[in-house]
Design a protein around this motif. Structure first.
Motif, PDB file in Angstrom:
ATOM      1  N   ILE A   1       0.585  -1.524  -0.125  1.00  0.00           N
ATOM      2  CA  ILE A   1      -0.341   0.138   0.331  1.00  0.00           C
ATOM      3  C   ILE A   1       0.721   1.462  -0.027  1.00  0.00           C
ATOM      4  CG2 ILE A   1      -0.812   0.362   2.559  1.00  0.00           C
ATOM      5  CD1 ILE A   1      -3.312   0.899  -0.034  1.00  0.00           C
ATOM      6  N   LEU A   2       2.199   0.901   0.535  1.00  0.00           N
ATOM      7  CA  LEU A   2       2.986   2.225   0.827  1.00  0.00           C
ATOM      8  C   LEU A   2       3.184   2.441  -1.314  1.00  0.00           C
ATOM      9  CD1 LEU A   2       4.214   4.451   2.617  1.00  0.00           C
ATOM     10  CD2 LEU A   2       6.595   2.832   2.469  1.00  0.00           C
ATOM     11  N   GLY A   3       3.710   1.431  -1.383  1.00  0.00           N
ATOM     12  CA  GLY A   3       3.817   1.986  -2.900  1.00  0.00           C
ATOM     13  C   GLY A   3       2.765   2.279  -3.864  1.00  0.00           C
ATOM     14  N   MET A   4       1.785   1.965  -3.309  1.00  0.00           N
ATOM     15  CA  MET A   4       0.554   2.487  -4.221  1.00  0.00           C
ATOM     16  C   MET A   4       0.115   3.728  -3.862  1.00  0.00           C
ATOM     17  SD  MET A   4      -2.460  -0.749  -3.614  1.00  0.00           S
ATOM     18  CE  MET A   4      -3.460  -0.252  -4.586  1.00  0.00           C
ATOM     19  N   LEU A   5       0.330   4.232  -2.369  1.00  0.00           N
ATOM     20  CA  LEU A   5       0.660   5.515  -2.372  1.00  0.00           C
ATOM     21  C   LEU A   5       1.400   6.376  -3.402  1.00  0.00           C
ATOM     22  CD1 LEU A   5       0.264   8.323  -0.160  1.00  0.00           C
ATOM     23  CD2 LEU A   5       1.698   6.707   0.786  1.00  0.00           C
ATOM     24  N   VAL A   6       2.618   5.913  -3.340  1.00  0.00           N
ATOM     25  CA  VAL A   6       4.180   6.732  -3.697  1.00  0.00           C
ATOM     26  C   VAL A   6       3.222   6.658  -5.958  1.00  0.00           C
ATOM     27  CG1 VAL A   6       6.235   6.553  -4.483  1.00  0.00           C
ATOM     28  CG2 VAL A   6       5.777   6.169  -2.454  1.00  0.00           C
ATOM     29  N   VAL A   7       2.854   5.786  -5.241  1.00  0.00           N
ATOM     30  CA  VAL A   7       2.258   5.910  -7.186  1.00  0.00           C
ATOM     31  C   VAL A   7       1.744   7.184  -7.824  1.00  0.00           C
ATOM     32  CG1 VAL A   7       0.806   4.660  -9.187  1.00  0.00           C
ATOM     33  CG2 VAL A   7       3.073   3.585  -7.842  1.00  0.00           C
ATOM     34  N   THR A   8       0.080   6.840  -7.005  1.00  0.00           N
ATOM     35  CA  THR A   8      -1.141   7.828  -6.096  1.00  0.00           C
ATOM     36  C   THR A   8      -0.690   9.224  -6.631  1.00  0.00           C
ATOM     37  OG1 THR A   8      -2.380   5.635  -5.269  1.00  0.00           O
ATOM     38  CG2 THR A   8      -2.844   8.248  -5.941  1.00  0.00           C
ATOM     39  N   LEU A   9       0.574   9.476  -5.514  1.00  0.00           N
ATOM     40  CA  LEU A   9       0.631  10.333  -5.034  1.00  0.00           C
ATOM     41  C   LEU A   9       2.042  11.353  -6.775  1.00  0.00           C
ATOM     42  CD1 LEU A   9       0.898  13.134  -3.940  1.00  0.00           C
ATOM     43  CD2 LEU A   9       3.183  12.016  -2.105  1.00  0.00           C
ATOM     44  N   VAL A  10       2.502  10.219  -6.905  1.00  0.00           N
ATOM     45  CA  VAL A  10       3.403  10.312  -8.301  1.00  0.00           C
ATOM     46  C   VAL A  10       2.936  11.114  -9.262  1.00  0.00           C
ATOM     47  CG1 VAL A  10       5.473   9.581  -9.831  1.00  0.00           C
ATOM     48  CG2 VAL A  10       5.861   9.678  -7.367  1.00  0.00           C
ATOM     49  N   VAL A  11       2.051  10.197  -9.444  1.00  0.00           N
ATOM     50  CA  VAL A  11       1.066  10.112 -11.135  1.00  0.00           C
ATOM     51  C   VAL A  11       0.655  11.538 -11.013  1.00  0.00           C
ATOM     52  CG1 VAL A  11      -0.456   9.015 -12.302  1.00  0.00           C
ATOM     53  CG2 VAL A  11       0.903   8.046 -12.007  1.00  0.00           C
ATOM     54  N   LEU A  12      -0.611  11.905  -9.866  1.00  0.00           N
ATOM     55  CA  LEU A  12      -1.546  12.679 -10.156  1.00  0.00           C
ATOM     56  C   LEU A  12      -0.371  14.219  -9.916  1.00  0.00           C
ATOM     57  CD1 LEU A  12      -4.272  11.474  -7.222  1.00  0.00           C
ATOM     58  CD2 LEU A  12      -3.808  11.313  -9.969  1.00  0.00           C
ATOM     59  N   THR A  13       0.979  13.942  -9.221  1.00  0.00           N
ATOM     60  CA  THR A  13       1.068  14.934  -9.342  1.00  0.00           C
ATOM     61  C   THR A  13       2.180  15.834 -10.434  1.00  0.00           C
ATOM     62  OG1 THR A  13       1.873  15.020  -6.631  1.00  0.00           O
ATOM     63  CG2 THR A  13       3.606  16.374  -8.589  1.00  0.00           C
ATOM     64  N   VAL A  14       2.425  14.674 -11.212  1.00  0.00           N
ATOM     65  CA  VAL A  14       2.996  14.966 -12.862  1.00  0.00           C
ATOM     66  C   VAL A  14       1.001  15.668 -13.086  1.00  0.00           C
ATOM     67  CG1 VAL A  14       3.573  13.451 -14.713  1.00  0.00           C
ATOM     68  CG2 VAL A  14       4.705  13.031 -12.755  1.00  0.00           C
TER      69      VAL A  14
END
Ligand SMILES: Nc1ncnc2c1ncn2[C@@H]1O[C@H](COP(=O)(O)OP(=O)(O)OP(=O)(O)O)[C@@H](O)[C@H]1O
Ligand SMILES: [Mg+2]
Lengths: 345, 242
Positions: free
Chosen positions: A178-191
């Protein structure tokens, strides 16, 4: 003719302040580092605490996806939890009825939630503010009603038992997933937010008529925003389903949305990272409160309510805005700059 | 050649006819004035031209092409820029980002790597007096007017619709705005300006239309219209001195 106003001007809207971006990234990496080692630091080594950490990271990621809509195009998706549930039920039913691997199912759930989000975006198009929020809420209630009233398929409020994502019920591996999913969510949406698409979101959220007069077609961006946010909600809902192993229509309750909203607002609207970071201390505090006062269910909502009130009054920009002021203060102390002097026109 | 031809444009709000069967055309590269007393329907007419409102009747033609009822974002990309009577900035964005939005989305022909340059050029063009990183919510009324103008120009319009750009400006600012508008026209942009400041109208406009209760009551070259008895009575009042 030399004009003082454009001296030292940024060369692109997207990298307006490179230094601040670098400091920001460094701070976030530090926080991520802490999140990675946290389960090895007492008291987080215990299974209870690790379960709470999983919940915290899940809440963090949901708050990021929520902020993507509320914080930028300024539409509060009151049906957010329904999209989480929709993704969870989709993935869960695929696994139960068709034997589809949860690892594939959560992406199908994301796609379906994204599609329903797209339709919701279209429904709310002509509406502003509270009306759009209420419309999204109705969609959420309708989805929940559907799940509750189709017990042949969903088992309704009896609950649907769902296979687990991993072969273990140990919390630690789930935490890293879930930490990985959080990072993906944050990175994709930030981009996305840092791109021209994000600029259009902000323009629409801050002044719809000016956005139109600047050539932005609001329909396209509203729908895109809803679809993306809902797809991430559905994806995270898939994790929820295959982590807890049981789904009831209660995952779609409005109070779930309110919890996500509270975290997003306390963390800071329109920052994405603020909600992600603040979710950890907040939800650990809530869990501690829950164990201390087990006889007072719902006390956590009171805590959220109080914090929300304090934030709204003293720091409407939330923790992210507070951090930004501190950062600016440090930057100013390190390299004193001439203060801007407004001149009369 | 006429860049803008409107014919029979009518806009009703419930029982109120705010714009009543208005017909005129604007020649390419002229400065066209639209005047009239408060509530005459000037802003409403401008909104019908810019696509913010859909007229109940009549047609709007841009360069001979029927654009009646097209939404504002389409009109912007077709080359119609507008400023608002009460400026509408993006309050939580810098001055730079405010103008970048219009440069990036308002001009279909612009390359991405030209957007920042265009925005800075326009901010400079309107002689914006404060650093581009200033938040729009920190600007005063006169600065917001200039920002609104820079935003409208950043989409590279051929036709610029200005709604009371000069309202509330000091005499010094008026002179500087007049120079600026002449320069914009010199760069090949056609201007339709709604204005109450007669000094500016008489100084700049080639032709004038006068609206009164939604109807066009006078139309022609500026000096003639200003002498028109009907106009004096309706709008300028008995005590008007040119
Ligand atoms: N959205 C609206 N709904 C209902 N009535 C409106 C609306 N907009 C304008 N009106 C009415 O239409 C009439 C024309 O208004 P408009 O704003 O176009 O006048 P104006 O000539 O721009 O006036 P001013 O010089 O005060 O700006 C007024 O009576 C106004 O009250
Ligand atoms: Mg007006």
């Amino acid at each position: 003719m030399a004009n003082p106003s454009v001296a030292n001007a940024p060369t692109s809207p997207i990298e307006a302040d490179r230094d601040a971006t670098r400091r920001h990234r460094a701070a976030l990496l530090l926080v991520l580092g802490i999140a990675i080692v946290l389960p090895f630091v007492p008291p987080f080594t215990g299974q209870d605490y690790q379960r709470w950490l999983v919940g915290a990271a899940l809440l963090a990621a949901m708050a990021v996806a929520f902020d993507f809509t509320a914080g930028y195009i300024n539409v509060v998706n009151f049906g957010f939890a329904a999209f989480v549930g929709l993704g969870g039920y989709t993935s869960g039913l695929l696994a139960v009825d068709l034997g589809v691997s949860p690892w594939i199912g959560i992406f199908v759930g994301a796609a379906l939630a994204g599609f329903v989000g797209l339709l919701t975006g279209m429904l709310t198009l002509r509406l502003r503010g509270i009306y759009a929020a209420v419309m999204a809420w109705f969609v959420g209630l309708a989805v929940m009603g559907l799940v509750r009233n189709l017990p042949d398929i969903t088992r309704g409020s009896l609950g649907l038992n769902v296979p687990l994502l991993l072969d273990t019920s140990d919390n630690l591996p789930y935490y890293y997933v879930i930490l990985g999913m959080l990072v993906v969510t944050l990175v994709v949406l930030t981009v996305v937010i840092r791109s021209y698409i994000g600029l259009a979101f902000r323009a629409i959220g801050q002044n719809l008529q000016a956005a139109r007069a600047s050539g932005i077609n609001p329909t396209r961006y509203l729908v895109l925003n809803f679809a993306l946010s809902s797809a991430f909600a559905g994806w995270l809902g898939g994790f929820y389903a295959h982590y807890y192993g049981i789904l009831t229509p209660d995952v779609m309750l409005t109070s779930r949305t309110v919890e996500v909203l509270a975290v997003a607002y306390i963390g800071g609207r329109g920052s994405l990272w603020g909600p992600a970071v603040i979710a950890f201390p907040l939800s650990i505090a809530v869990e501690l409160l829950r164990t201390q006062f087990a006889n007072l269910p719902g006390l956590y909502l009171v805590l959220y309510g109080l914090l929300l009130i304090v934030v709204m009054i003293y720091r409407p920009g939330g923790v992210a805005a507070a951090a930004r002021s501190v950062d600016e203060w440090i930057a100013r102390r390190r390299r004193p700059e001439p203060v801007e002097t407004p001149r009369a026109t | 050649m006429a860049i803008l031809e409107i014919s029979g444009v009518t806009k009703r709000f419930g029982g109120l006819t705010a714009v009543d069967n208005v017909t005129f055309s604007v020649e390419a590269n002229e400065i066209f004035g639209l005047i009239g007393p408060n509530g005459a329907g000037k802003t409403t007419l401008l909104s019908c031209l810019a696509g913010d409102l859909r007229p109940n009747g009549g047609t709007v033609r841009l360069d001979g092409r029927d654009t009646t009822g097209l939404p504002a974002d389409r009109m912007c990309r077709l080359g119609v820029g507008r400023t608002f009577q009460i400026p509408r900035p993006f309050p939580h964005m810098s001055v730079f980002d405010n103008v970048v939005v219009a440069a990036a989305f308002g001009d279909p022909k612009i390359q991405r790597d030209q957007v920042a340059r265009r925005a800075l050029d326009m901010i400079e063009y309107v002689e914006f007096p404060r650093p581009v990183t200033t938040l729009a919510s920190h600007l005063n009324a006169a600065q917001l007017k200039r920002l609104d103008l820079a935003r409208a120009l950043a989409s590279g319009p051929r036709l610029l619709l200005l709604d009371e750009l000069a309202a509330g400006l000091t005499p010094g600012e008026l002179t500087s705005i007049a120079t600026l508008l002449r320069r914009i026209r010199g760069d090949g942009v056609t201007i339709v300006m709604v204005e109450h400041v007669m000094r500016l109208i008489m100084e700049l406009c080639d032709r004038l239309s006068v609206l009164h209760y939604g109807e066009l009551i006078a139309h022609g070259d500026a000096a003639t219209v200003a002498r028109d008895d009907l106009v004096r009575e309706a709008y300028l009042g008995q005590s008007y001195i040119l």
